[in-house]
Write a protein that holds these residues in place. Structure first.
Motif, short mmCIF file in Angstrom:
data_model
loop_
_atom_site.label_atom_id
_atom_site.label_comp_id
_atom_site.label_asym_id
_atom_site.label_seq_id
_atom_site.Cartn_x
_atom_site.Cartn_y
_atom_site.Cartn_z
N ARG B 180 0.83 -1.21 0.00
CA ARG B 180 0.00 0.00 0.00
C ARG B 180 0.87 1.26 0.00
N ALA B 181 1.90 1.25 0.86
CA ALA B 181 2.76 2.44 0.95
C ALA B 181 3.42 2.71 -0.40
N ALA B 182 3.96 1.65 -1.02
CA ALA B 182 4.67 1.82 -2.30
C ALA B 182 3.70 2.29 -3.39
N ALA B 183 2.50 1.68 -3.40
CA ALA B 183 1.53 2.03 -4.45
C ALA B 183 1.06 3.47 -4.27
N ARG B 184 0.77 3.83 -3.01
CA ARG B 184 0.35 5.21 -2.74
C ARG B 184 1.44 6.19 -3.18
N ALA B 185 2.71 5.78 -3.01
CA ALA B 185 3.82 6.67 -3.40
C ALA B 185 3.95 6.74 -4.92
N GLY B 186 3.15 5.93 -5.63
CA GLY B 186 3.16 6.04 -7.09
C GLY B 186 3.98 4.96 -7.77
N ALA B 187 4.44 3.97 -6.99
CA ALA B 187 5.27 2.93 -7.64
C ALA B 187 4.37 1.86 -8.26
N ARG B 188 4.89 1.19 -9.28
CA ARG B 188 4.19 0.03 -9.86
C ARG B 188 4.54 -1.16 -8.98
N VAL B 189 3.50 -1.73 -8.34
CA VAL B 189 3.74 -2.75 -7.32
C VAL B 189 3.15 -4.09 -7.77
N VAL B 190 3.89 -5.16 -7.49
CA VAL B 190 3.35 -6.52 -7.67
C VAL B 190 3.43 -7.19 -6.30
N LEU B 191 2.31 -7.78 -5.89
CA LEU B 191 2.23 -8.44 -4.58
C LEU B 191 1.87 -9.90 -4.83
N ALA B 214 -9.21 -6.57 11.72
CA ALA B 214 -8.08 -6.81 10.80
C ALA B 214 -8.55 -7.25 9.42
N LEU B 215 -9.48 -8.22 9.38
CA LEU B 215 -9.88 -8.75 8.06
C LEU B 215 -10.62 -7.70 7.24
N ALA B 216 -11.33 -6.81 7.94
CA ALA B 216 -11.98 -5.71 7.20
C ALA B 216 -10.89 -4.81 6.61
N TRP B 217 -9.86 -4.58 7.41
CA TRP B 217 -8.75 -3.74 6.89
C TRP B 217 -8.09 -4.42 5.69
N VAL B 218 -7.92 -5.76 5.79
CA VAL B 218 -7.31 -6.50 4.67
C VAL B 218 -8.15 -6.29 3.41
N ASP B 219 -9.46 -6.50 3.53
CA ASP B 219 -10.33 -6.36 2.34
C ASP B 219 -10.25 -4.93 1.80
N ALA B 220 -10.31 -3.95 2.70
CA ALA B 220 -10.28 -2.55 2.25
C ALA B 220 -8.95 -2.26 1.55
N THR B 221 -7.90 -2.79 2.13
CA THR B 221 -6.57 -2.54 1.52
C THR B 221 -6.49 -3.16 0.12
N LEU B 222 -7.04 -4.38 -0.01
CA LEU B 222 -6.99 -5.04 -1.32
C LEU B 222 -7.77 -4.21 -2.35
N VAL B 223 -8.90 -3.63 -1.91
CA VAL B 223 -9.69 -2.78 -2.83
C VAL B 223 -8.83 -1.58 -3.24
N GLU B 224 -8.17 -0.97 -2.23
CA GLU B 224 -7.36 0.22 -2.54
C GLU B 224 -6.21 -0.16 -3.48
N LEU B 225 -5.58 -1.32 -3.17
CA LEU B 225 -4.45 -1.74 -4.03
C LEU B 225 -4.93 -1.89 -5.47
N ALA B 226 -6.09 -2.50 -5.64
CA ALA B 226 -6.62 -2.70 -7.00
C ALA B 226 -6.80 -1.33 -7.67
N SER B 227 -7.34 -0.38 -6.89
CA SER B 227 -7.57 0.95 -7.49
C SER B 227 -6.24 1.63 -7.84
N LEU B 228 -5.18 1.26 -7.13
CA LEU B 228 -3.88 1.88 -7.42
C LEU B 228 -3.11 1.07 -8.49
N GLY B 229 -3.80 0.05 -9.07
CA GLY B 229 -3.19 -0.71 -10.16
C GLY B 229 -2.16 -1.73 -9.68
N VAL B 230 -2.27 -2.13 -8.40
CA VAL B 230 -1.32 -3.15 -7.91
C VAL B 230 -1.78 -4.51 -8.44
N ARG B 231 -0.84 -5.28 -8.91
CA ARG B 231 -1.16 -6.62 -9.42
C ARG B 231 -0.96 -7.61 -8.27
#
Lengths: 80, 978, 166, 424
Positions: B180-191, B214-231
């Protein structure tokens, strides 16, 4: 062990290159030039060919103990 | 244990049917084989390798040492599939392994009785008489785990190479924070995440992150990662790589199938693969029902499985109380929590949880240890005792013992390419350090276990990775969180036991390595961890020491009376997880092992009876079916026809190198024994070149097209080497000196027209313009013109000894020209016939130019005398090459003119029947001469006319031969020059 | 010879394009020197487009340029250069030309090589894909690929046999 | 100083069971480094230990083996365990055959089960030319009294049904040269067996004792400098395999040796699937040799990684090449998983054959240059090298392995590849 930067093609995976031999000591006899090998642990001067790319021959300086590639120079074309 | 109303994050309501060892069970979509069987009350799932002890599932990841199944029906079975990773599918057929006749009743498990007899390394001390090979078959049948597959229908994997800025391996708390930190900073991230779901321990830990469960945070983070184009790649394990390119292996469903292999080149790599929980050794700690604490929690949280009804928990850290609370709240009775520490060691949160548990009826014992588990085929009782007086034992009835001795960071990936380890006191484990540029460990893999610090570490690593890749956006605030308490772990490796008990305190489950083995190993002087590992097979199993590696090292340290940090663990080797061979093979499977190089006439040969065989990467026609029942007969018929009237052969695989530039001639002089500079324009010469050590490298015809332009032809087999050889000297000694080297092998198809009628046929095919040329063309001269509007060179040169012309034409007209020659009455011949013709003439191919022969050996003294200084020449005057028994190329025929002899036969004299003085390099049946003729390399002591024994014990036996001149047919060569 | 569609389906279009005369110009010196450099794609991996807009002169190896079906202008450039700085070789028949298009063209090549890394800072690159020696150029509608002709049939078969997950 | 280990047998195992511990003895540890020895052997790998064993047993000399790290930690513990003598040149096949004959009795000679398993070694031929080359080698072997057999596809189907020789392959199998007495040996057991036997004969094996230099006087070596102090020696033998290049540098000699990394890998254990050793060398520059260990893992290796390296970390792409070859042979194994890869550091000479000879000083000897053949030659090398070191003259069996052979042109080039160890 990192990629090998072909001065012409840019950084490429090491599997695209073929090692030929380590360079003999300058001025050695014909026998020594063909058969003897200089085995320096951390600074080896070698000839490689970029067989899967531009087929250019390269002078490569490597550290065989860490695997790091220190320098690459293209040989052909009177460059060096 | 009814499995119906199970609720786990992975489960759906749809039920599944599958069979295990022939019996039908049911599970739910989302179950794994392990969770479904546990839910159905099955405990025994496998047997260990050496003592074949009955075993249950111990862990909930690929480090599971016991529950490995064979999937599918023979012969197309897949062996050694990890039950906790194997996603269940309807109708799946599963079998337990390494047992006969059944899992419950295994005959060979009687070996346990003699377990003393079979201590570590017993096989080095016995089975010497009468010989190991006599015992081997039985021992091999007992060894091994999974069934050997008879067939395998796996498709090749999908392969994908790509780059990214930040690669994060592991999608637990640390990995998600890093991504999340890397993607928010604008990097192309693969997880990439090994499990089908993300979250890691967050799946069951008491944890809230940014105010949410925690699991709600996990789901929310995955949604955010998807929106930031994280694969995000789930079911994808980071397995290895070299030189900054990392390999991730996608095996959906945990069983080889439609796999994928990702080759990822990141700018920065964050290793967040967590830590692996380790057991504590106590007597019978391998009884089905003994399980790692984290495994029970994951089975509950993810699959809704209650691993038992009455639990005893055994640990050396505070987190056992949080786990006990969770397991109790799910309805399982926690009979006792056995904690080796004294009360002072506990933190506030654990003390509170302990008090609540006690009110609920749980016996919370401090300063206690589980001495042993008992119950026959599975756990029925746990025997506990205070550490202060280990013999004052007490029995606690239970059906499961959950054990946790702490966590070992996954240091595998961090130890490659120069990584080393440091000992972390607080964890009693080793953490990877000295990482190469751009790689770092984060979270549990970096030795951190408290959630707040894990998230900070992950976010920090992700941000540093993004910065390294030049992404300078705002990584956002590090998530505030609270989770399970700090472990406050007190290192504890094994419960007290006498020598007999030590035999059943297991360290490496799969290979049955116990504490007694470590003691015996020290007795025999195997002290270093690397020796102990090799002697006892500690860490040799499919889990590669994840379960027992650190535990074994710690107990070895205890027995040696040295600190664990000085003993160290054995070296971790790639792959970081086991990888299916078909995935490693990638696309190079079956016909795709290597590409097939085709001449322009390839399809014509296939369509017209050609039988093709590989030669280097090319395919060449050996013979044509219509000319005989098999290669021998067809070859003779085709050769005879060339001698009598004529024929055509596809020579397109001939290597062709165009050398051009003002210094082209002197450049070629420097590489060949004889001179190219003396060739007149429009003519060609048979040239030989040497390897650097003086041996003949290759021979071929060199044509001079112009003052500054040559074509050097090289033999088909040597293609790659010759071109590199030319390019090497052009780029070094001749760099920038007006010489260019270009491979034109595929720019010219080559059709050889050979035979007495060849000129007549060419007349009719090439038409009037070529008339005068064909009539006046002398041997080794060539003419350039056109055919069908494309360039055509006609070279008069012969490899068959007949009048012959080589037609070098552009690929686009090769088939047309070939078919015109066929129409004019010439039939094709293949390599078999070509071999007959050239051996009759004493011409050389790779069986003579085999890298072992000097020019003198091949009777090329004349060329050497010419004195042209070239590569390899100055090493020709070494004494060995001029000794009396040095080989020399001669002809060879059967003494009686009838006997059969083959290439590869050895030649001996009567005086020295066991020491060959030479060997037959090539041999053919010559239809023209009516006998077998051949070439041989024989000691110079044997003159022409000498009679030798031709020895061929591995094929057709011996005969007598006499040495002749190399040229068996038309020695003066007038047929060729007519 | 006219264009032949070899593969068309699930996001991949592989069309073999007609190719006529092909030249390889090799300069004596690298990096290339002399007057001829004017108008030449002198940088490694540089490409000069021909009058039809397609890649006309590709600097794919040290001091070595490929001129596939050279238009008159490029043919003239090469002839001029041959006078002073190098030699020209008519390699007609050595290379077969393909156009790889469709939404999943990149994914096809990614099965063999890291296309982004190979073409980074370059317009053309000499690279071995599916074990076949190739020259790769990114064009507006996908990629243009020259494959050594003896490997071309297996290059097509390799692309055909790829299993690309959704 | 602990006493010698008891004789190993099933009976000894029973007595140990009854004694309940304290019955066995350290195989080699616990020896003290003395001031001086007749011979100091540098390197406790297979060749160093075997030579030390024979120096003590056959020549009664006082020997120390000084090891930088651990007994058996180098190539002897890192190879694919194959033993065979199917070599072409007489100078090689007599030597490798001497070694194979010693393998046959080594377990009894050392009283240590090294698990010699004559399951056969199958060199697959993928062309007519390969068949002729195989016959040339096979006939030379038979004339030297060494067993081997040419097999066509039908014979291969009988001998190794799991191979399915007639299966359609990119490089089809034409036949094979098979040596039935070839096979495998448990590599660790060789190092430990020789170490135990040598220690019992009074040899001092000292681990963590790196040799850092050679001390000489009047053109003769007098002893070696080590991290544990100076050790005086009448003769010094260097048997350091992959690190031979450094020894050359230490003595100021440039050797015809290039140091290369050679990988091997193993799968998870499965029930018996492959009962022989298969070697598949195909024209696409690929080589894989494949066997199944007694524990059930498929063990495989192939070509060198192809450039000088001391990292012991192989290229991932070379592991892929080896696995591709293994699947070309046994497609049914494609679903089995590789669990571990490792690498040895091979000292490759310029003709592929070893060097057992003096090195620069009259009383300094070199046993190295083992290329791909180091493991299978340990027993013969130990015996012959001991004769050379003890007597000063090389026995006939190894006369051809002299260092000067390259300068005089007497190379022993089995492959005809010339001075290019990596050229495929």
């Amino acid at each position: 062990m990192t990629r090998l930067t072909c001065p012409f093609c840019g950084p490429r995976e090491l599997r695209e290159f073929e090692f030929h031999k380590t360079l003999p000591e300058p001025g050695s006899t014909p026998y020594a030039r063909v058969y003897e090998r200089v085995n320096r642990l951390d600074d080896s001067l070698e000839h490689w060919q970029h067989v899967q790319g531009c087929r250019g021959w390269l002078l490569v300086r490597r550290n065989p103990s860490s695997g790091a590639v220190l320098e690459t120079v293209i040989l052909g074309g009177g460059a060096q | 244990m009814n499995g119906t109303q199970r609720r786990g994050t992975r489960l759906t309501d749809t039920s599944l049917r599958f069979t295990f060892d022939g019996r039908e069970y049911c599970g739910q979509v989302g179950d794994t084989a392990a969770s479904a069987l546990l839910a159905s009350g099955v405990r025994a799932m496998g047997r260990s390798v050496k003592y074949r002890r009955l075993r249950g599932v111990l862990a909930a990841g690929p480090e599971e040492p016991n529950a490995l199944f064979t999937v599918g029906t023979s012969p197309a079975v897949i062996p050694n599939v990890y039950a906790p990773q194997l996603e269940l599918r309807d109708g799946m057929v599963l079998k337990s392994q390494n047992r006969w006749p059944s899992l419950k009743y295994d005959v060979a498990s009687l070996l346990q009785v003699g377990s003393g007899f079979f201590g570590a390394g017993f096989y080095y001390k016995t089975f010497i008489w009468p010989s190991w090979h006599r015992w081997e078959a039985t021992i091999r049948a007992l060894a091994g785990l999974g069934e050997a597959p008879g067939t395998c229908e796996l498709p090749p994997p999908a392969v994908e190479h790509f780059s990214c800025d930040v690669l994060v391996a592991g999608a637990g708390a640390a990995g998600l924070a890093a991504a999340r930190a890397a993607a928010r900073a604008g990097a192309r991230v693969v997880l990439c995440e090994r499990e089908p779901v993300c979250g890691g321990e967050l799946e069951f830990e008491f944890a809230t992150i940014e105010g949410r469960p925690a699991l709600a945070w996990v789901d929310a983070t995955l949604v955010e990662l998807a929106s930031l184009g994280v694969r995000v790649l789930t079911d994808t394990t980071l397995v290895g790589g070299t030189g900054g390119e990392y390999v991730a292996h996608h095996e959906p469903g945990g069983v080889p199938g439609a796999n994928s292999v990702y080759k990822i080149r990141p700018v920065a790599f964050v290793i967040a693969m967590g830590a692996v929980e380790r057991p504590i050794a106590f007597i019978n700690n391998d009884l089905p029902g003994v399980m790692l604490l984290g495994a029970a929690e994951r089975f509950l949280a993810r699959y809704g499985v209650m691993v038992g009804s009455n639990l005893v928990l055994f640990a050396n850290h505070d987190r056992v109380y949080a786990a006990a609370t969770r397991l109790a709240s799910a309805g399982m009775r926690v009979c006792a929590v056995v904690d080796i520490r004294d009360s002072g060691a506990l933190g506030a949160e654990a003390t509170a949880q302990r008090a609540t548990l006690a009110q609920g009826g749980t016996e919370c014992l401090l300063g206690y240890a589980v001495i042993s588990a008992a119950g026959g085929s599975h756990v029925r009782r746990a025997i506990v005792a205070p550490l202060a007086s280990p013999s004052a034992t007490r029995v606690i009835a239970c059906d499961v013992v959950l054990v946790s001795g702490g966590w070992g960071p996954s240091a595998h990936a961090g130890l490659q390419e120069g990584g080393t380890t440091r000992y972390e006191e607080g964890l009693a484990a080793f953490v990877a350090m000295d990482q190469p540029e751009g790689r770092e460990n984060a979270g549990a893999a970096n030795g951190l276990l408290e959630l707040p610090r894990v998230l900070i570490d992950g976010a920090g690593a992700g941000t540093r990775g993004a910065r390294r890749a030049g992404a300078d956006g705002d990584p956002g605030a590090t998530p505030i969180a609270s989770g399970d308490p700090a472990p406050r772990l007190v290192p504890f490796w094994r419960s007290p036991a006498d020598r007999a008990g030590e035999k059943r305190q297991f360290i490496d489950y799969q290979n049955d390595v116990n504490v007694a083995d470590l003691r015996a190993t020290l007795e025999e002087g195997f002290v270093d961890i690397e020796h102990v590992k090799r002697y006892t097979a500690l860490g040799f199993g499919t889990d590669q020491g994840r379960i027992g590696g650190l535990l074994g090292a710690a107990i070895l340290a205890e027995l040696r009376g040295e600190p664990l940090k000085d003993v160290g663990t054995s070296r971790l080797r790639p792959p970081y997880h086991s990888v299916t061979m078909s995935s490693l093979a990638g696309l190079r499977v079956g016909a795709r092992l290597r590409p097939m190089r085709r001449t322009p006439l390839h399809d014509w040969h296939l369509a017209n009876g050609g039988v093709l065989e590989p030669m280097d990467l090319w395919m060449r026609t050996r013979y044509y079916r219509q000319n005989g029942p098999a290669v021998f007969e067809a070859g003779i018929a085709e050769a005879q026809r060339v001698r009598t009237s004529g024929g055509i052969v596809d020579g397109s695989t001939l290597g062709k190198i165009e050398v051009a530039g003002p210094n082209a001639a002197v450049f070629l002089d420097s590489l060949y024994l004889n001179k190219a500079s003396t060739i007149k324009v429009g003519r060609s010469k048979y040239m030989v070149n040497l390897r650097e050590d003086g041996m003949v490298l290759d021979d071929g015809i060199v044509l001079r097209l112009a003052d500054d332009r040559f074509i050097a032809t090289t033999s088909s087999g040597h293609g790659g080497h010759m071109l590199s050889h030319f390019e090497h000297y052009r780029d070094t000694e001749w760099s920038g000196r007006g010489v260019t080297v270009t491979d034109v092998t595929e720019s010219w198809g080559v059709i050889v027209v050979a035979g007495p009628q060849s000129r007549t046929v060419l007349h009719s095919v090439l038409g009037a313009a070529w008339q005068p040329v064909l009539d006046t063309l002398t041997h080794m001269a060539f003419a350039r013109g056109a055919f069908g509007g494309q360039d055509l060179t006609v070279l008069r040169a012969s490899f068959s000894g007949e009048l012959a012309f080589e037609l070098h034409c552009r690929p686009s007209i090769t088939v047309a020209l070939w078919e015109a020659l066929i129409a004019a009455g010439f039939k094709p011949y293949g390599l078999e016939a070509l071999d007959i013709l050239r051996v009759e003439k004493g011409y050389l191919v790779s069986s003579e130019l085999n890298g072992e022969t000097t020019p003198f050996d091949l009777c090329m003294d004349g060329l050497v005398k010419l004195g042209n200084p070239c590569v390899g020449r100055d090493l020709l005057d070494r004494p060995a090459f001029h000794e009396s028994d040095r080989p020399r190329l001669v002809g060879v025929r059967a003494l009686d003119g009838k006997a059969i002899f083959y290439g590869g036969a050895q030649l001996t004299t009567a005086e020295q029947p066991n020491r060959p003085c030479g060997y037959v390099t090539s041999s053919v049946y010559s239809p023209t001469l009516g006998e077998w003729v051949g070439l041989a390399l024989v000691s110079r002591k044997q003159p022409e006319g000498a009679v030798l024994d031709c020895r061929d014990p591995v094929r057709i036996g011996d005969c007598r031969v006499r040495l002749t001149s190399m040229v068996h047919y038309d020695p003066t060569g007038e047929r060729m020059k007519s | 010879m006219m264009a032949v569609t070899q593969i068309s389906g699930n996001g991949i279009e592989l069309v073999e394009r007609p190719i006529g005369r092909v030249l390889e110009f090799v300069a004596f010196h690298f990096p290339p020197e002399g007057a001829f450099v004017v108008g030449w794609p002198a940088a490694p991996g540089a490409v000069r487009h021909d009058t039809l807009g397609g890649p006309g002169l590709l600097h794919f190896a040290p001091a070595r340029w490929l001129a596939p079906s050279p238009c008159a202008e490029i043919a003239a450039l090469v002839a001029a250069a041959e006078e002073a700085a190098g030699t020209c070789v008519d390699v007609t028949g050595k290379w077969r030309e393909f156009a790889l298009g469709g939404p999943r063209a990149g994914r096809v090549l990614a099965s063999a090589v890291n296309v982004e890394a190979v073409l980074e800072g370059r317009e053309c690159a000499a690279i071995t894909m599916f074990d076949c020696p190739c020259i790769l150029v990114r064009v507006t509608d996908g990629y243009r690929i020259w494959v050594r002709s003896s490997f071309a049939t297996d290059f097509i078969a390799a692309v055909q046999s790829l299993r690309l997950p959704a | 100083m602990t006493g010698p280990t008891p004789h190993y047998s099933a009976l000894a195992l029973l007595r140990a069971r009854l004694a309940g511990g304290g019955f066995w003895r350290p195989l080699w540890t616990g020896r003290l480094l003395k001031q001086a020895y007749d011979v100091v052997v540098v390197g406790a790998g297979g060749h160093g230990l075997a030579t030390a064993f024979h120096l003590a047993r056959d020549h009664g000399l006082k020997v120390a083996v000084l090891e930088k790290r651990l007994v058996g930690y180098g190539n002897v513990g890192r190879n694919t365990t194959i033993v065979r003598s199917n070599y072409l040149l007489p100078e090689n096949h007599y030597f490798y055959e001497d070694s194979l004959r010693r393998w046959e009795t080594l377990s009894k000679d050392l009283n240590y089960n090294v698990m010699y398993s004559p399951r056969g070694v199958v060199d697959l031929a993928l062309s007519d030319g390969d068949m002729i080359g195989a016959a040339r080698r096979g006939n030379a072997m038979r004339l030297a009294g060494i067993d081997c057999e040419m097999m066509d596809r039908a014979a291969l189907d009988r001998f190794c049904p799991e191979l399915v020789a007639s299966r359609d392959r990119r490089f089809p199998i034409f036949g094979a040269l098979v040596q039935h007495r070839g096979g495998t040996v448990r590599h660790d057991a060789v190092a430990w067996g020789y170490a135990r036997a040598a220690t019992a004969l009074g040899v001092d094996i000292i681990e963590d004792c790196e040799v850092t230099g050679l001390r000489t006087a009047a053109g003769v070596a007098t002893g070696v400098e080590t991290v544990k102090g100076y050790v005086q020696a009448n003769r010094v033998l260097f048997a350091t395999a992959g690190h031979t290049g450094m020894i050359g540098t230490m003595l100021g000699v440039t050797l015809p040796i290039e140091t290369h990394l050679l990988q091997a890998m193993v799968t998870e254990p499965i029930k018996p699937m492959l009962n022989t050793v298969l070697v598949y060398v195909h024209p696409g520059h690929g080589e894989t040799y494949l066997l199944q260990s007694d524990k059930g893992g498929l063990v495989m290796g192939g070509y060198l990684d192809g450039f000088p390296s001391y990292t012991r970390e192989g290229q991932w792409s070379r592991m892929e090449d080896v696995v591709q070859g293994a699947i070309a042979m046994l497609p049914q194994a494609a679903g089995v998983k590789i669990v571990r890869q490792w690498a040895g550091i091979n000292d490759m000479t310029m003709d592929g054959s070893p060097i057992i000879d003096r090195l620069r000083y009259d009383n300094v000897f070199l046993n190295a240059g083992w290329c791909y053949g180091g493991f299978k030659t340990i027993p013969a090398s130990g015996a012959a090298c001991a004769k050379l070191v003890a007597s000063g003259t090389a026995p006939d069996l190894i006369k051809a392995y002299r260092l000067s052979r390259f300068e005089t042109g007497h190379m022993l080039d089995e492959r005809g590849g010339g001075p290019f160890p990596v050229r495929l």
